[in-house]
Scaffold this motif. Structure first.
Motif, PDB file in Angstrom:
ATOM      1  N   ASN A   1       0.760  -1.263   0.000  1.00 58.82           N
ATOM      2  CA  ASN A   1       0.000   0.000   0.000  1.00 58.82           C
ATOM      3  C   ASN A   1       0.779   1.296   0.000  1.00 58.82           C
ATOM      4  O   ASN A   1       0.189   2.369  -0.058  1.00 58.82           O
ATOM      5  CB  ASN A   1      -1.009   0.036   1.154  1.00 58.82           C
ATOM      6  N   ALA A   2       2.089   1.242   0.086  1.00 54.13           N
ATOM      7  CA  ALA A   2       2.892   2.456   0.021  1.00 54.13           C
ATOM      8  C   ALA A   2       4.311   2.068  -0.363  1.00 54.13           C
ATOM      9  O   ALA A   2       4.753   0.954  -0.100  1.00 54.13           O
ATOM     10  CB  ALA A   2       2.882   3.184   1.359  1.00 54.13           C
ATOM     11  N   SER A   3       5.012   3.026  -0.951  1.00 57.00           N
ATOM     12  CA  SER A   3       6.369   2.744  -1.406  1.00 57.00           C
ATOM     13  C   SER A   3       7.440   3.271  -0.454  1.00 57.00           C
ATOM     14  O   SER A   3       8.616   3.043  -0.668  1.00 57.00           O
ATOM     15  CB  SER A   3       6.574   3.335  -2.801  1.00 57.00           C
ATOM     16  N   THR A   4       7.010   3.967   0.596  1.00 57.32           N
ATOM     17  CA  THR A   4       7.956   4.471   1.597  1.00 57.32           C
ATOM     18  C   THR A   4       7.445   4.136   2.997  1.00 57.32           C
ATOM     19  O   THR A   4       6.243   3.960   3.204  1.00 57.32           O
ATOM     20  CB  THR A   4       8.137   6.002   1.510  1.00 57.32           C
ATOM     21  N   GLU A   5       8.368   4.092   3.918  1.00 58.98           N
ATOM     22  CA  GLU A   5       8.013   3.822   5.320  1.00 58.98           C
ATOM     23  C   GLU A   5       7.065   4.885   5.863  1.00 58.98           C
ATOM     24  O   GLU A   5       6.074   4.577   6.523  1.00 58.98           O
ATOM     25  CB  GLU A   5       9.292   3.781   6.173  1.00 58.98           C
ATOM     26  N   GLU A   6       7.364   6.140   5.572  1.00 55.30           N
ATOM     27  CA  GLU A   6       6.555   7.235   6.106  1.00 55.30           C
ATOM     28  C   GLU A   6       5.100   7.149   5.633  1.00 55.30           C
ATOM     29  O   GLU A   6       4.169   7.293   6.428  1.00 55.30           O
ATOM     30  CB  GLU A   6       7.158   8.592   5.710  1.00 55.30           C
TER      31      GLU A   6
ATOM     32  N   VAL B   1       8.836  -1.221  -7.407  1.00 53.63           N
ATOM     33  CA  VAL B   1       9.687  -2.138  -8.172  1.00 53.63           C
ATOM     34  C   VAL B   1      10.997  -2.384  -7.430  1.00 53.63           C
ATOM     35  O   VAL B   1      11.445  -3.526  -7.297  1.00 53.63           O
ATOM     36  CB  VAL B   1       9.951  -1.586  -9.591  1.00 53.63           C
ATOM     37  N   LYS B   2      11.590  -1.316  -6.916  1.00 52.21           N
ATOM     38  CA  LYS B   2      12.852  -1.451  -6.186  1.00 52.21           C
ATOM     39  C   LYS B   2      12.665  -2.285  -4.908  1.00 52.21           C
ATOM     40  O   LYS B   2      13.504  -3.131  -4.586  1.00 52.21           O
ATOM     41  CB  LYS B   2      13.399  -0.060  -5.852  1.00 52.21           C
ATOM     42  N   LEU B   3      11.567  -2.055  -4.198  1.00 52.88           N
ATOM     43  CA  LEU B   3      11.298  -2.829  -2.974  1.00 52.88           C
ATOM     44  C   LEU B   3      11.170  -4.320  -3.252  1.00 52.88           C
ATOM     45  O   LEU B   3      11.632  -5.154  -2.470  1.00 52.88           O
ATOM     46  CB  LEU B   3       9.989  -2.360  -2.330  1.00 52.88           C
ATOM     47  N   LEU B   4      10.523  -4.666  -4.355  1.00 51.64           N
ATOM     48  CA  LEU B   4      10.226  -6.068  -4.646  1.00 51.64           C
ATOM     49  C   LEU B   4      11.253  -6.728  -5.566  1.00 51.64           C
ATOM     50  O   LEU B   4      11.107  -7.903  -5.912  1.00 51.64           O
ATOM     51  CB  LEU B   4       8.824  -6.176  -5.271  1.00 51.64           C
TER      52      LEU B   4
ATOM     53  N   THR C   1       1.755  -0.440  10.977  1.00 53.13           N
ATOM     54  CA  THR C   1       3.125  -0.569  10.504  1.00 53.13           C
ATOM     55  C   THR C   1       4.122   0.212  11.348  1.00 53.13           C
ATOM     56  O   THR C   1       5.316   0.084  11.155  1.00 53.13           O
ATOM     57  CB  THR C   1       3.253  -0.150   9.019  1.00 53.13           C
ATOM     58  N   ARG C   2       3.636   0.998  12.288  1.00 57.12           N
ATOM     59  CA  ARG C   2       4.570   1.639  13.223  1.00 57.12           C
ATOM     60  C   ARG C   2       5.281   0.574  14.049  1.00 57.12           C
ATOM     61  O   ARG C   2       6.396   0.763  14.506  1.00 57.12           O
ATOM     62  CB  ARG C   2       3.830   2.621  14.122  1.00 57.12           C
ATOM     63  N   LYS C   3       4.614  -0.545  14.214  1.00 59.32           N
ATOM     64  CA  LYS C   3       5.187  -1.669  14.965  1.00 59.32           C
ATOM     65  C   LYS C   3       5.963  -2.611  14.039  1.00 59.32           C
ATOM     66  O   LYS C   3       6.950  -3.207  14.445  1.00 59.32           O
ATOM     67  CB  LYS C   3       4.051  -2.427  15.664  1.00 59.32           C
ATOM     68  N   TYR C   4       5.491  -2.755  12.798  1.00 51.85           N
ATOM     69  CA  TYR C   4       6.104  -3.674  11.834  1.00 51.85           C
ATOM     70  C   TYR C   4       6.618  -2.863  10.654  1.00 51.85           C
ATOM     71  O   TYR C   4       5.871  -2.511   9.755  1.00 51.85           O
ATOM     72  CB  TYR C   4       5.091  -4.720  11.376  1.00 51.85           C
ATOM     73  N   HIS C   5       7.897  -2.557  10.656  1.00 49.32           N
ATOM     74  CA  HIS C   5       8.494  -1.657   9.672  1.00 49.32           C
ATOM     75  C   HIS C   5       8.707  -2.338   8.317  1.00 49.32           C
ATOM     76  O   HIS C   5       8.846  -3.558   8.218  1.00 49.32           O
ATOM     77  CB  HIS C   5       9.815  -1.110  10.204  1.00 49.32           C
ATOM     78  N   LEU C   6       8.768  -1.522   7.290  1.00 46.63           N
ATOM     79  CA  LEU C   6       8.905  -1.994   5.917  1.00 46.63           C
ATOM     80  C   LEU C   6      10.183  -2.807   5.713  1.00 46.63           C
ATOM     81  O   LEU C   6      10.167  -3.859   5.067  1.00 46.63           O
ATOM     82  CB  LEU C   6       8.866  -0.785   4.973  1.00 46.63           C
ATOM     83  N   LYS C   7      11.280  -2.351   6.286  1.00 43.66           N
ATOM     84  CA  LYS C   7      12.541  -3.086   6.150  1.00 43.66           C
ATOM     85  C   LYS C   7      12.414  -4.492   6.742  1.00 43.66           C
ATOM     86  O   LYS C   7      12.839  -5.475   6.129  1.00 43.66           O
ATOM     87  CB  LYS C   7      13.672  -2.313   6.836  1.00 43.66           C
ATOM     88  N   GLU C   8      11.809  -4.596   7.920  1.00 43.21           N
ATOM     89  CA  GLU C   8      11.618  -5.906   8.549  1.00 43.21           C
ATOM     90  C   GLU C   8      10.671  -6.780   7.727  1.00 43.21           C
ATOM     91  O   GLU C   8      10.873  -7.986   7.602  1.00 43.21           O
ATOM     92  CB  GLU C   8      11.074  -5.732   9.965  1.00 43.21           C
ATOM     93  N   LEU C   9       9.640  -6.164   7.180  1.00 41.66           N
ATOM     94  CA  LEU C   9       8.703  -6.903   6.333  1.00 41.66           C
ATOM     95  C   LEU C   9       9.417  -7.488   5.124  1.00 41.66           C
ATOM     96  O   LEU C   9       9.240  -8.660   4.796  1.00 41.66           O
ATOM     97  CB  LEU C   9       7.555  -5.991   5.890  1.00 41.66           C
ATOM     98  N   MET C  10      10.231  -6.692   4.461  1.00 35.76           N
ATOM     99  CA  MET C  10      10.950  -7.166   3.274  1.00 35.76           C
ATOM    100  C   MET C  10      11.924  -8.286   3.634  1.00 35.76           C
ATOM    101  O   MET C  10      12.063  -9.257   2.893  1.00 35.76           O
ATOM    102  CB  MET C  10      11.675  -6.016   2.580  1.00 35.76           C
TER     103      MET C  10
END
Length: 156
Positions: free
Chosen positions: A10-15, A68-71, A24-33
């Motif tokens: 749902n978003a391309s940045t953490e913010e 694209v970069k995230l995935l 997602t404040r508890k589960y960050h994007l970096k950890e998810l990836m």
């Protein structure tokens, strides 16, 4: 039978992700990836990511390139879902041209599909069922509930 995993991106940045999906404040994007990279897949399987497109919020070409970069290092596919609008949802759906442009950018690197909404005319589309509840506090205010995979339960 093995369950299929669908991840609400749902978003391309953490913010932006934290703004749209407070959990997602508890589960960050970096950890998810990192968890997605470690997820065991059979050779023919792909991780499914769901991305609800919100007009002028997360639907730009730059967002598509960041997704694209995230995935990039995952065996993944992306399902795009134009927001299912409703009277209590504070966002709007992007136009079909914007959705198609986002898809074209992503498709250059990974499989990307546009999910077709059903039930919009009676506010029964994905993410809208809670809008008809008698308790206004239970109404959907974030797009996170709009990201159920086909056949998935709407329970949280």
């Amino acid at each position: 039978m093995r369950p299929k995993l669908a991840v609400s991106l749902n978003a391309s940045t953490e913010e932006m992700r934290q703004r749209l999906m407070p959990i997602t404040r508890k589960y960050h994007l970096k950890e998810l990836m990192e968890a997605c990279k470690a997820y065991p897949l059979r050779p023919w399987e792909k991780l499914t990511f769901e991305y609800v497109l919100l007009k002028d919020v997360n639907d730009t070409d730059a967002d598509a390139r960041r997704v694209v970069k995230l995935l990039a290092n995952l065996n993944a596919k992306l399902n795009l879902i134009a927001l299912n609008p409703g009277p209590e949802i504070p966002y709007q759906a992007p136009g079909p041209e914007r959705v198609a442009s986002f898809q074209q950018i992503v498709r250059r690197s990974l499989p990307c599909f546009i999910r077709q909404p059903r039930g919009l005319d009676i506010y029964a589309a994905c993410g809208q069922l809670s809008l008809k509840s008698s308790a206004p506090a239970a109404a959907c205010t974030t797009p996170a509930s709009c990201c159920r995979a086909p056949g998935a339960s709407n329970r949280r």
